[in-house]
Every structure is written in structure tokens, then in C-alpha cells.
Design a protein around this motif. Structure first.
Motif, short mmCIF file in Angstrom:
data_model
loop_
_atom_site.label_atom_id
_atom_site.label_comp_id
_atom_site.label_asym_id
_atom_site.label_seq_id
_atom_site.Cartn_x
_atom_site.Cartn_y
_atom_site.Cartn_z
N SER A 1 0.85 -1.19 0.00
CA SER A 1 0.00 0.00 0.00
C SER A 1 0.89 1.24 0.00
O SER A 1 1.48 1.60 1.00
CB SER A 1 -0.95 -0.01 1.20
N LEU A 2 1.02 1.82 -1.15
CA LEU A 2 1.79 3.05 -1.31
C LEU A 2 1.08 3.88 -2.37
O LEU A 2 0.92 3.44 -3.50
CB LEU A 2 3.22 2.73 -1.76
N SER A 3 0.64 5.08 -1.97
CA SER A 3 -0.10 5.89 -2.94
C SER A 3 0.88 6.63 -3.84
O SER A 3 2.02 6.91 -3.46
CB SER A 3 -1.00 6.89 -2.23
N ALA A 4 0.41 6.93 -5.05
CA ALA A 4 1.24 7.69 -5.99
C ALA A 4 1.57 9.06 -5.39
O ALA A 4 2.68 9.56 -5.56
CB ALA A 4 0.50 7.84 -7.32
N GLU A 5 0.63 9.65 -4.64
CA GLU A 5 0.86 10.98 -4.06
C GLU A 5 2.06 10.94 -3.11
O GLU A 5 2.92 11.82 -3.14
CB GLU A 5 -0.38 11.46 -3.27
N ASP A 6 2.08 9.92 -2.25
CA ASP A 6 3.16 9.85 -1.26
C ASP A 6 4.51 9.60 -1.93
O ASP A 6 5.51 10.24 -1.59
CB ASP A 6 2.87 8.74 -0.23
N LEU A 7 4.53 8.67 -2.90
CA LEU A 7 5.80 8.43 -3.58
C LEU A 7 6.23 9.68 -4.34
O LEU A 7 7.40 10.07 -4.33
CB LEU A 7 5.70 7.22 -4.52
N ALA A 8 5.26 10.34 -4.96
CA ALA A 8 5.57 11.57 -5.71
C ALA A 8 6.17 12.62 -4.78
O ALA A 8 7.14 13.30 -5.14
CB ALA A 8 4.32 12.11 -6.40
N ALA A 9 5.62 12.74 -3.57
CA ALA A 9 6.14 13.73 -2.62
C ALA A 9 7.60 13.41 -2.28
O ALA A 9 8.46 14.31 -2.26
CB ALA A 9 5.29 13.73 -1.34
N VAL A 10 7.89 12.13 -2.04
CA VAL A 10 9.26 11.74 -1.69
C VAL A 10 10.21 12.02 -2.87
O VAL A 10 11.30 12.57 -2.70
CB VAL A 10 9.30 10.25 -1.28
N VAL A 11 9.77 11.65 -4.07
CA VAL A 11 10.60 11.86 -5.26
C VAL A 11 10.88 13.36 -5.44
O VAL A 11 12.03 13.77 -5.65
CB VAL A 11 9.93 11.27 -6.52
#
Ligand code: ADP
Ligand code: ZN
Ligand code: MG
Length: 477
Positions: free
Chosen positions: A365-375
Motif C-alpha cells: 500500500s503506497l499511494s502515488a501521491e506519497d511516492l511523488a512527494a518523496v521523489v
């Protein structure tokens, strides 16, 4: 003499339709044995099959995705054999008029492109499952899998190495997952392959005699089995022997294959058209409709990523390896517009997380929003990559938001040049030996000093800035 290995694959894939191919029983996995079956799929006398239209639709999707010619009239045939997991004593399959023929898939291995021709694609029903219990010296049968729809995709003997065979399988699996016809979980047996192997003198135009290893459901085992089987055949020929056409069983623990049955005791399946099922007419309209609804295929997506987003072949290959991963890449890219950084995070940290957790992309469970924020925050220099990695782990473990976590733990990257200069000066003063080593040509000493300074700054320093300050102060020291 040098030999060439020749491989042809018969791939069986379980379709993820809601119900079975000829009855209304659900398609399930891992349920209580013999609870998902009925008179039709257990072959009780008088029960009649009714074809599930979705199975034909899934077959059509697959035909289009692997470039097959589609039969406008397709039929089912009975393949007769007795085995306890097959209660009707025949399997409904397709021999004379399979739904697809003459397809192909392009693969590329080590820069060499090859078109692998697909001889045919047909629909059939799966058999039940036998469970041998050596302690009780008995065998139990579970009929839940009877009647689960299968596609069989038969390649021409166009593959020339284990690596090519695995690339073909990976590509095929990606396509089947993208078009939504199967989850292709090999560990659950929803994708399995019969592996045909022969060898011939390099340059020869004739094929050698092949052997077949049936029902293999792990890429690792398939690769290994091909390598070992071609070596076995080469040794045999070099000793003046000859290969006999036979079915062999691959034993993963022994890392070797063993003869199972030879062609002499091969079955006579007495195929004939199944009189209980009528021919299926596939209209041009139906084909067009299926074609229109087909999603973008991984190969097209790869081309787009390379051409429009500037990814390398390898990056494009990895981020299109699975529909969930590809979807994540698309969504994160949409949010960040950073193609290379997004690919790098997916290929690095994200795949590592899947590996560590031993789970598939659909279960993380990893949302695109969260990964995008980290990137984005990493790319913008708000946190360094090592810290960002910890943030990502916390996001997944505790469901926190990346920004919140960074603020709460004071993890923002330290890029204050004067603070870094001071810290480096102090670290150098404390480590005269390292300076000495550095001057004597031990460049590794600089790495040690970077580590010390990074530690002094709580791991949050801008690594590039820190590196350049250390190098400068060292050269001045
Ligand atoms: P069968 O129906 O008896 O299994 P087929 O001729 O339909 O036999 O071939 C089945 C598979 O074996 C196909 O995938 C084909 O590519 C492969 N094959 C056929 N001949 C060879 C060979 N000489 N070496 C390797 N694979 C082969
Ligand atoms: Zn049933
Ligand atoms: Mg075969």
C-alpha cells in the motif's frame, strides 16, 4: 563441435474470469477442496457444458495482443484420456480450429532482436488437482480447478537460449497482466509452461530430437532446466549417443531432469469435435470492439517512455514490467514530471521494498501521491536520498504523510554552507591520520571523512555539497 540450443514453449495460463469455462462455478484459488464444483465441471452423466462468453473475449484480447490471426469460426474438441484428476475422462480443448494462429512477439536479449512466432493459441479447461500424501500412502483429489478456463499459447521452436526463453515468458506475462486476462501468479500455478528443448550443430538447418519438461511454474527452474537439458543432450551426442524423444521431469532439488515417459508410450488422445458445444462465430464487430477496448500494451508504452520521456531501454523495461508498477510510474510521473527520478525510485527503493517484504506490487500500500512527494522533495534537495529512503519506509509502515514525517523528525536536508564548512573543519582537525592517508594517495580516506561529517550532521547534510567541501578542504590542508 559447437551446438545451438533450440527451445519451444507451450504456455498455459489460467484466466481470471469470474466463473469457469463451461459452468457457473466461481474461479477461485485456495478454497476448501471440492466446494467450488457442480455436475458440469465434475463430469456427471447428462450434465451439459455452456460456453462462458468472457473466456472467448479474453482469448480474443490475447490473440490481438500477440498478433494472432483470429479464426472466424472456432470449435472445441475432446481430448480423451483417463486420469483421476479428470472426472469426465476427456478434456475439452481445441485442436482443429483454435481461436488464434500465426502470431508473434518481438524480444530483445543483449541487443539482439528476435521475432518469436506463435504457432497457435487455444482455449481449454483445466483439470483438478491431485494431492499425494506419502504418510498416509494415499492420494486425494480436489476438483475445484476442474473447468477453470485456460489459454494455451504455443510458440514455434524459435528461442535459442534460456535467457531468450525467460525474456519471452516475462514479456508474455506482462502482456497477459496488462490486458487483464490473468494475474499470472506462477506460485499459484496460474502460469505454467511445457518446455521443449533440443540441440543441433551450430549452422545446421535441421532440428534435433527434442525432449519436453511439463508443467513448470518457476522462471528460475525453467532457466536452469533449459541449461542443464541442453548440456545433457550435447554430452550425449558428443559421446556418440542419440537423444530420444521423451517427457522428462525436472527435479529442482536435484538440479537435474529424469525420464518420465518416452514417445512409444505416448497417449492416443482420440480427438474429435465435442458434440455438446456448437461452433463459435467470431464477428468482425466483436473483434473491433475488443480491439478498441484493449489498453496500451507494454511494448508501446516502452516505446513512448523511451521516445517521449527519455528513459533508457532498461528503465523503460523495468517500469513496464507489471501493470501495477506501470500504473504507479504513470501516476507519479504525472505529479512530478520527473521521469528519470521516478524511474530511479521505482527501480531502486520501491523494488527493494517489495523484495524485503516478499510481496507483489498489488499488495504494497503506497499511494502515488506519497511516492511523488518523496521523489519531488529529494529532487528539490529538501531531503537527501538516504533520509528520503527512511521517510518512504515510515510512510509504508505507519501510513504517515512524508511532509509531516520530515517536519516532525526534523529531517530537512542541511545545505547551510557555513555550517557544513565548520563541521568539516572540525572533523578534519579530529582526524589528522586520514588527511595524511589522503595525501599519500589513499582516496578512500575522503569517504571516511564524509561519513564522519555526515554523522556529525545527523545524516541530513546535502551529500553533494558536503563532498565538494571535503574535497576542497583536503586539497588545501
Ligand atoms: P506436441 O503437440 O506433440 O507437443 P508440437 O509439434 O505441437 O508437439 O510442438 C510442441 C512444442 O514443441 C512447440 O512449442 C514447438 O515449438 C516445440 N518444438 C517442436 N520441435 C522442437 C524441437 N526440435 N526443438 C525444440 N522445441 C521444439
Ligand atoms: Zn461447475
Ligand atoms: Mg506438448
Amino acid at each position: 563441435m559447437t551446438y545451438e540450443t533450440v527451445i519451444g514453449l507451450e504456455v498455459h495460463v489460467e484466466l481470471s474470469t469470474a466463473s469457469k469455462i463451461f459452468c457457473g462455478c466461481p474461479v477461485t484459488y485456495g478454497q476448501e477442496p471440492n466446494t467450488k464444483c457442480c455436475p458440469v465441471c465434475t463430469g456427471l452423466p447428462g450434465a451439459l457444458p455452456v460456453l462462458n462468453k468472457n473466456v472467448v473475449e479474453y482469448a480474443l484480447r490475447t490473440c490481438l495482443a500477440v498478433n494472432c490471426e483470429i479464426s472466424r469460426i472456432t470449435r472445441f474438441d475432446r481430448k480423451n484420456y483417463f486420469y483421476p484428476d479428470l472426472p469426465k475422462a476427456y478434456q475439452i480443448s481445441q485442436l482443429y480450429q483454435p481461436i488464434g494462429r500465426n502470431g508473434w512477439l518481438d524480444i530483445e536479449v543483449n541487443g539482439t532482436k528476435r521475432r518469436v512466432r506463435i504457432h497457435e493459441l487455444h482455449m481449454e479447461e483445466d483439470a483438478g488437482k491431485l494431492m499425494h500424501d506419502p504418510w498416509e500412502d494415499q492420494t486425494l483429489v480436489d476438483y475445484n480447478r476442474c473447468g477453470v478456463p485456460l489459454l494455451e499459447i504455443v510458440s514455434e521452436p524459435d528461442l535459442r537460449s534460456a535467457e531468450e526463453a525467460l525474456t519471452y515468458l516475462e514479456q508474455l506475462r506482462g502482456i497477459l497482466q496488462f490486458i487483464g486476462v490473468s494475474d499470472c501468479r506462477m506460485e499459484e500455478g496460474s502460469l505454467r509452461a511445457d518446455v521443449n528443448v533440443s540441440v543441433r550443430p551450430a549452422g545446421s538447418n535441421e532440428f534435433g530430437t527434442r525432449t519436453e519438461m511439463k508443467n513448470m511454474n518457476s522462471f528460475k527452474a525453467i532457466g536452469r532446466a533449459i541449461e542443464k537439458e541442453s548440456l545433457r543432450q550435447i554430452e550425449l551426442l558428443n559421446e556418440g549417443g542419440r537423444v530420444i524423444q521423451e517427457t522428462r521431469r525436472w527435479d529442482e532439488n536435484k538440479d537435474a531432469s529424469f525420464p518420465m515417459r518416452s514417445k512409444e508410450d505416448a497417449h492416443d488422445y482420440r480427438y474429435f469435435p465435442d458434440p455438446d458445444l456448437t461452433a463459435v462465430h467470431v464477428s468482425e464487430d466483436w473483434i473491433d470492439q475488443v480491439r478498441r477496448e484493449l489498453p496500451e500494451l507494454p511494448a508501446d508504452r516502452r516505446k513512448r517512455y523511451i521516445g517521449e520521456l527519455g528513459l533508457s531501454d532498461y528503465e523503460a523495461q523495468i517500469v513496464t514490467g507489471h501493470p501495477v508498477i506501470s500504473g504507479l510510474f504513470e501516476d507519479v510521473y504525472d505529479l512530478t514530471k520527473l521521469a528519470k527520478d521516478t524511474a530511479s525510485w521505482i527501480m531502486g527503493e520501491y523494488l527493494q521494498l517489495l523484495k524485503d517484504k516478499n510481496c507483489g506490487p498489488e499488495n504494497l500500500s503506497l499511494s502515488a501521491e506519497d511516492l511523488a512527494a518523496v521523489v519531488s522533495m529529494t529532487a528539490e534537495g529538501k531531503v537527501n536520498r538516504v533520509t528520503a529512503r527512511k521517510v518512504l519506509a515510515a510512510v509504508i509502515e505507519d501510513g504517515v504523510k512524508p511532509q509531516t514525517y520530515i517536519e516532525q523528525h526534523g529531517l530537512a536536508m542541511v545545505s547551510d554552507a557555513s555550517l557544513l564548512e565548520d563541521t568539516v573543519r572540525r572533523v578534519l582537525a579530529e582526524n589528522p591520520q586520514s588527511i595524511e592517508d589522503y595525501k599519500n594517495g589513499k582516496k578512500k580516506a575522503a569517504g571516511f571523512l564524509v561519513g564522519q561529517a555526515m554523522r556529525a550532521l545527523g545524516g541530513k547534510a546535502d551529500p553533494q555539497l558536503l563532498g565538494s567541501i571535503i574535497n576542497r578542504q583536503l586539497s588545501e590542508a
